[in-house]
Design an enzyme around this catalytic site. Structure first.
Site: not given
Length: 421
Positions: A91, A146, A148, A240
């Site tokens: 996004d 994610d 990272d 989450d």
């Protein structure tokens, strides 16, 4: 001004509750002991024809420094290509979009099943991106990373067998590793926090058959569990945490795999770290507010499981208590003088009570974090004398800011997701 006796009662009540939180951490250490280890993970099936389809989702927003790394790690996953699809849920609003677009096209030409999904509006933020991606796939299992994080090629081979072995297992969570643990004092402190969270909290709750949560990344979900729980929703910035409890309230089981590690980067600046902790504190209290009545009404859960869930959901409330304790402390110095002289030895008794509660809480935290890191690192004297005390100081330094976030989480519906740089 509060009456002196009432002021002292309030002070020691807060201190007593914080001591109970400390005792609870010792209980988690007891639950996490190796003697109660879970059964071994099932072997990966040799007949790959019967393997389930897996979707890997990579949500990202303006991650130009790490986007390519996680995408290339995902396509190296050791899993049959015809049963694996990767979604880059980008996004982004910066020039990282060009990088992900180029890379996805390159990998498609190499024969990988990968797609780029970009939304012009970040409706629902990360939760919205995950939900949107899920509508475009029929995969049975969903792995999430994610930007990272760097999943190892063996990740699915180490996690999928657990889901195959138990049809009521809804999610498998791996432990976070730390690529830059030794970068500075702050990253060392964060590594200590996270080691305690995973190897004591998650492991302890899992082995005691209590609820624990998916951490938003480095885990695999059974699609059916997501759907039966009501799917991803953006009413909280810790989507989450929210989905985890809704799934477990509907009878799904979770499993934590302490030996499966997914390396990731820790924030190296205090500003980034502070932003991350603020989001977690506010979001957890939003989830607490949304879920607590359902937890207490879960008649199919034992009373002990509901009590543990309450402690888990409300754990960040301790920041508010610590802030209150800090504000009351100067007033109690004067109050002790007013009260202590009325009772023989009163000042000494109050000081002993104070010291006992403070020491027990601090010692409990020290033991908790020492146990959390003991299995994963070879430590020198510096770890015990500097790093763990430093981590406790960093946690105390977050107290006032996170107390404000706790209040915001309890009183507002602001769900803007602020990414960690």
């Amino acid at each position: 001004m509060l009456e002196p006796t009432l002021l002292l009662c309030l002070y020691f009540s807060i201190l007593g509750i914080l001591s109970l939180f400390g005792i609870h951490r010792i209980v988690l250490c007891w639950w996490a002991r190796d003697a109660r280890a879970l059964p071994p993970v099932a072997a990966f099936p040799k007949n790959t024809d019967k393997l389930p389809t897996v979707l890997i989702q990579l949500p990202m927003f303006n991650e130009k420094f790490v986007a390519e790394r996680v995408i290339r790690a995902a396509v190296l996953m050791d899993y049959p290509r015809d049963k694996l699809h990767i979604q880059v849920l980008d996004d982004s609003t910066d020039d990282s979009r060009a990088t992900t677009h180029r890379l996805v096209n390159e990998l498609k030409e190499q024969g990988h099943s990968i797609s780029l999904i970009h939304r012009s509006k970040r409706s629902g933020y990360k939760a919205g991106a995950l939900a949107n991606g899920l509508t475009r796939s029929s995969a049975e299992f969903v792995a999430i990373f994610d930007a990272d994080f760097i999943p190892q090629p063996t990740f699915l081979k180490e996690t999928v067998p657990s889901l195959l072995a138990d049809p009521r297992l809804g999610m498998v969570q791996a432990r976070w590793g730390h690529l830059n643990r030794q970068s500075n004092l702050l990253t060392r402190a964060q590594a200590i926090f996270l080691d305690g969270h995973f190897s004591i909290e998650h492991k302890g709750r899992n082995q005691a058959q209590r609820c624990f949560n998916f951490n938003g990344t480095a885990g695999v979900w059974r699609r059916q569990a997501i759907e039966e729980a009501g799917g991803w929703r953006s009413v909280t910035i810790t989507e989450d945490f929210d989905l985890s409890y809704r799934a477990q309230l509907r009878g799904w089981k979770f499993r934590y795999l302490d030996d499966v590690v997914v390396p990731a980067e820790l924030p190296e600046s205090y500003r980034a770290f502070r932003s991350q902790q603020a989001r977690w504190a506010r979001g957890s209290m939003q989830s607490c507010r949304l879920l607590l009545s359902e937890v207490f009404g879960a008649s199919h859960w034992s009373l002990s499981r509901r009590i543990e869930a309450f402690i888990h959901l409300s754990s960040n409330f301790s920041y508010l208590l610590m802030a209150g304790l800090g504000l009351l402390l100067p007033l109690t110095i004067w109050t002790r003088d007013q009260i202590g002289w009325r009772v023989p030895g009163g000042e000494i008794l109050l000081s002993l009570l104070d010291l006992t509660m403070l020491t027990s809480g601090t010692c409990a935290l020290f033991i908790f974090y020492a146990r959390g890191t003991s299995r994963h690192e070879t430590h020198s004297w510096r770890h015990w004398v500097i790093d763990i005390p430093l981590a406790l100081c960093v946690g105390a330094g977050l107290c006032l800011g996170n107390a404000i976030e706790v209040i915001r989480g309890l009183t507002t519906i602001d769900t803007e997701f602020v990414r960690t740089p």
